[in-house]
Design a protein around this motif. Structure first.
Motif, PDB file in Angstrom:
ATOM      1  N   THR A   1       0.865  -1.196   0.092  1.00 36.26           N
ATOM      2  CA  THR A   1       0.016   0.056  -0.080  1.00 36.26           C
ATOM      3  C   THR A   1       0.940   1.062   0.140  1.00 36.26           C
ATOM      4  O   THR A   1       2.007   1.505   0.373  1.00 36.26           O
ATOM      5  N   ASP A   2       0.354   2.304  -0.310  1.00 37.48           N
ATOM      6  CA  ASP A   2       0.988   3.699  -0.022  1.00 37.48           C
ATOM      7  C   ASP A   2       1.410   3.985   1.355  1.00 37.48           C
ATOM      8  O   ASP A   2       2.557   4.775   1.518  1.00 37.48           O
ATOM      9  N   LYS A   3       0.617   3.806   2.034  1.00 40.34           N
ATOM     10  CA  LYS A   3       0.784   3.760   3.404  1.00 40.34           C
ATOM     11  C   LYS A   3       2.435   2.998   3.793  1.00 40.34           C
ATOM     12  O   LYS A   3       3.144   3.546   4.533  1.00 40.34           O
ATOM     13  N   GLN A   4       2.535   1.706   3.424  1.00 40.77           N
ATOM     14  CA  GLN A   4       3.688   1.059   3.705  1.00 40.77           C
ATOM     15  C   GLN A   4       4.663   1.552   3.068  1.00 40.77           C
ATOM     16  O   GLN A   4       5.851   1.474   3.480  1.00 40.77           O
TER      17      GLN A   4
ATOM     18  N   ALA B   1       7.378   0.936  -8.519  1.00 39.24           N
ATOM     19  CA  ALA B   1       6.676  -0.203  -8.968  1.00 39.24           C
ATOM     20  C   ALA B   1       7.598  -0.907 -10.279  1.00 39.24           C
ATOM     21  O   ALA B   1       7.527  -1.924 -10.351  1.00 39.24           O
ATOM     22  N   LYS B   2       8.064  -0.165 -11.111  1.00 36.48           N
ATOM     23  CA  LYS B   2       8.843  -0.505 -11.967  1.00 36.48           C
ATOM     24  C   LYS B   2       9.925  -1.232 -11.604  1.00 36.48           C
ATOM     25  O   LYS B   2      10.546  -2.476 -11.988  1.00 36.48           O
ATOM     26  N   ARG B   3      10.635  -0.527 -10.623  1.00 37.81           N
ATOM     27  CA  ARG B   3      12.036  -1.274 -10.129  1.00 37.81           C
ATOM     28  C   ARG B   3      11.932  -2.517  -9.586  1.00 37.81           C
ATOM     29  O   ARG B   3      12.563  -3.425  -9.586  1.00 37.81           O
TER      30      ARG B   3
ATOM     31  N   ARG C   1       9.456  -4.724  -9.796  1.00 39.97           N
ATOM     32  CA  ARG C   1       9.230  -5.601 -10.754  1.00 39.97           C
ATOM     33  C   ARG C   1      10.343  -6.353 -11.628  1.00 39.97           C
ATOM     34  O   ARG C   1      10.179  -7.674 -11.953  1.00 39.97           O
ATOM     35  N   GLU C   2      11.508  -5.707 -11.521  1.00 36.78           N
ATOM     36  CA  GLU C   2      12.765  -5.992 -11.747  1.00 36.78           C
ATOM     37  C   GLU C   2      13.142  -7.219 -11.089  1.00 36.78           C
ATOM     38  O   GLU C   2      14.238  -7.870 -11.571  1.00 36.78           O
ATOM     39  N   VAL C   3      13.023  -7.176  -9.624  1.00 39.69           N
ATOM     40  CA  VAL C   3      13.542  -7.992  -8.771  1.00 39.69           C
ATOM     41  C   VAL C   3      12.771  -9.251  -8.272  1.00 39.69           C
ATOM     42  O   VAL C   3      13.078 -10.212  -7.777  1.00 39.69           O
ATOM     43  N   VAL C   4      11.199  -9.025  -8.367  1.00 35.38           N
ATOM     44  CA  VAL C   4      10.180  -9.974  -8.026  1.00 35.38           C
ATOM     45  C   VAL C   4       9.142  -9.920  -9.222  1.00 35.38           C
ATOM     46  O   VAL C   4       8.508  -8.837  -9.465  1.00 35.38           O
ATOM     47  N   ALA C   5       8.793 -11.110  -9.721  1.00 34.46           N
ATOM     48  CA  ALA C   5       7.910 -11.412 -10.807  1.00 34.46           C
ATOM     49  C   ALA C   5       6.507 -11.463 -10.590  1.00 34.46           C
ATOM     50  O   ALA C   5       6.029 -12.495 -10.420  1.00 34.46           O
ATOM     51  N   THR C   6       6.010 -10.321  -9.721  1.00 32.94           N
ATOM     52  CA  THR C   6       4.542 -10.350  -9.264  1.00 32.94           C
ATOM     53  C   THR C   6       4.070  -8.957  -9.314  1.00 32.94           C
ATOM     54  O   THR C   6       4.710  -7.893  -9.360  1.00 32.94           O
ATOM     55  N   ASP C   7       2.848  -8.750  -9.443  1.00 38.35           N
ATOM     56  CA  ASP C   7       2.030  -7.550  -9.554  1.00 38.35           C
ATOM     57  C   ASP C   7       1.552  -6.931  -8.271  1.00 38.35           C
ATOM     58  O   ASP C   7       0.834  -6.157  -8.059  1.00 38.35           O
TER      59      ASP C   7
ATOM     60  N   TYR D   1       3.118  -5.732  -5.326  1.00 39.57           N
ATOM     61  CA  TYR D   1       3.579  -4.546  -4.803  1.00 39.57           C
ATOM     62  C   TYR D   1       3.595  -3.360  -5.576  1.00 39.57           C
ATOM     63  O   TYR D   1       3.653  -3.340  -6.881  1.00 39.57           O
ATOM     64  N   ILE D   2       3.487  -2.340  -4.973  1.00 42.62           N
ATOM     65  CA  ILE D   2       3.523  -0.965  -5.433  1.00 42.62           C
ATOM     66  C   ILE D   2       5.078  -0.274  -5.656  1.00 42.62           C
ATOM     67  O   ILE D   2       5.214   0.580  -5.887  1.00 42.62           O
ATOM     68  N   GLY D   3       5.822  -0.853  -4.743  1.00 40.55           N
ATOM     69  CA  GLY D   3       7.367  -0.403  -4.465  1.00 40.55           C
ATOM     70  C   GLY D   3       7.917  -1.255  -3.317  1.00 40.55           C
ATOM     71  O   GLY D   3       7.437  -2.130  -2.996  1.00 40.55           O
ATOM     72  N   GLY D   4       9.053  -0.729  -2.928  1.00 41.82           N
ATOM     73  CA  GLY D   4       9.801  -1.585  -1.902  1.00 41.82           C
ATOM     74  C   GLY D   4      11.176  -0.731  -1.299  1.00 41.82           C
ATOM     75  O   GLY D   4      11.433   0.357  -1.973  1.00 41.82           O
TER      76      GLY D   4
END
Length: 427
Positions: free
Chosen positions: A132-135, A159-161, A163-169, A171-174
């Motif tokens: 989530t955005d809060k996270q 979100a784009k970055r 996706r380069e390290v884990v193949a799932t939709d 997450y919005i980021g990390g």
């Protein structure tokens, strides 16, 4: 006496060969008797042996039988409650000490692996994934917090970055922490145990501590023997039982579940986690996963309060795995197991001393791989008379669970349900 064997986990099935270890029979004298041959006990033993102490370790089952040999295998920095919570809880000097130590456990693990040539599939890189955005906002604040304590191996990911390290939709980021990483946890414990023995330490397996005779020279009793020591270190964590009642009142064993797939093809494994980082999401009841050395996906999550073994672990965890990676719908699950960790009400470690010579560290609250290795160093320092860092942990406040042992499970489960609902609703 019946021998306790490892659970039927992937880790036990892929463990490095180890020599048989004796049960304790008769009487032994030593400088330090350590109860528990998991990470806390083994780390303490190593630091003490390196300082010239004579050390004996009592293990109720086998080395790494508990959380140390069953966990997700992820090297994650800080504590189950982060440094900002500690800063709001204690005085500035104590908070500064605890903050400085928050990143030390991972360094100790890598030093042990290198020094003693431990074969445990060490890989660098761990990701905190925001749903989530809060996270995501929390991760941005966490990065600034950790950098304030000198920890700089961090990268925020959009979100784009991610996706380069884990193949799932999912997450919005990390946030990527390159000082994080993952290991085969049981093989790490077994390697540390071999290091203990190489320095003259003795580990007794199938030798549960059933009573501690307190006094100037405490005596730890097992079914077939006893150890007389100058000091005792209690490192049993979730598998300690009621050996020390005053500790049991302020902690609660909880179970977490893990499943492991069949080996994946190199192509499929690389498509899921191209850089071979480990992942954990930012939910209160979080999912965590990574690839093993032989390209299986190890996926864990879920909490059972009170540490009951669920009847069908795969039914609990597989839906979360498929939500993250629907491309694995036809992949077989080879292993499923549960392991207990010890929860405190504050979710901060419970550290202290009983009388003058019985020390303890427990209650990692699901965040123990790095903390336990730090705890070993801090406990060894205290036994050598350098107690400043030990006192910083010992000064953390701890409280009994509401409702006592009878009601702590339903009360805690209600709290977890509330936070889990907040995660789902995004507030």
């Amino acid at each position: 006496m019946a021998h306790t064997v490892y659970p039927q986990s992937y880790y036990a099935a892929s463990a490095n060969p180890v020599p048989p270890r004796p049960e304790l029979n008769g009487e032994v004298e030593t400088d330090v008797c350590i109860i528990g041959a998991g990470y806390t006990g083994l780390s303490t033993a190593l630091f003490l042996l390196e300082s010239g102490f004579k050390v004996s370790v009592l293990e109720a089952a086998k080395v790494g039988f508990g959380a140390s040999g069953r966990n997700g295998g992820q090297i994650v920095n800080s504590y189950s409650r982060d440094i900002d919570v500690i800063e709001r809880t204690v005085e500035p000097k104590q908070a500064q000490l605890l903050g400085q130590m928050a990143f030390e456990g991972g360094r100790i693990i890598r030093e042990r692996i290198a020094k003693y040539n431990i074969q445990c599939d060490l890989k660098d890189g761990g990701v905190f994934a925001a749903v989530t955005d809060k996270q995501m906002g929390h991760l941005e604040a966490q990065k600034k917090l950790w950098e304030r304590y000198g920890h700089t191996q961090l990268e925020l990911m959009d979100a784009k970055r991610i996706r380069e390290v884990v193949a799932t939709d999912s997450y919005i980021g990390g946030m990527l922490d390159m000082s994080g990483g993952h290991i085969h946890p049981l093989n790490l414990a077994l390697g540390e145990a071999a290091a203990v023995e190489s320095l003259g330490g003795v580990i007794y397996e199938q030798s549960p501590a059933i009573r501690i005779e307190r006094g100037a020279n405490p005596v730890v009793h097992t079914p077939q023997g006893r150890i007389k020591a100058k000091f005792v270190v209690v490192a049993g964590n979730a598998y300690l039982g009621n050996l020390i009642p005053e500790l049991a009142a302020k902690s609660m064993p909880c179970g977490t579940q893990v499943i492991t797939t069949e080996p994946l093809s190199d192509e499929l494994a690389k498509s899921l986690l191209p850089q071979d980082y480990c992942i954990e999401d930012c939910n209160y009841l979080l999912d965590y996963y990574r690839l093993s050395g032989d390209k299986r996906l190890i996926f864990g999550g879920g909490v059972v309060y009170g540490a009951r073994d669920p009847a069908d672990i795969e039914a609990i965890i597989r839906p979360n795995l498929l939500k993250t990676f629907p491309q694995l719908k036809d992949v077989k699950i080879d292993y499923a197991w549960t392991g207990n960790f010890l929860l405190t009400l504050s979710r901060l470690p419970q550290v202290g001393r009983l009388g003058d010579n019985i020390y303890y560290s427990q209650g990692c609250s699901g965040h123990g791989v790095t903390y336990t290795h730090l705890a070993g160093k801090v406990l060894a320092e205290a036994l050598r008379g350098q107690a400043e860092r030990f006192d910083a942990f010992a000064g953390l406040p701890h409280y009994p669970f509401p409702g006592g042992q009878l009601f702590r499970v339903p009360f805690t489960a209600m709290g977890a349900w509330y936070y889990s609902l907040r995660d789902k609703l995004g507030f």
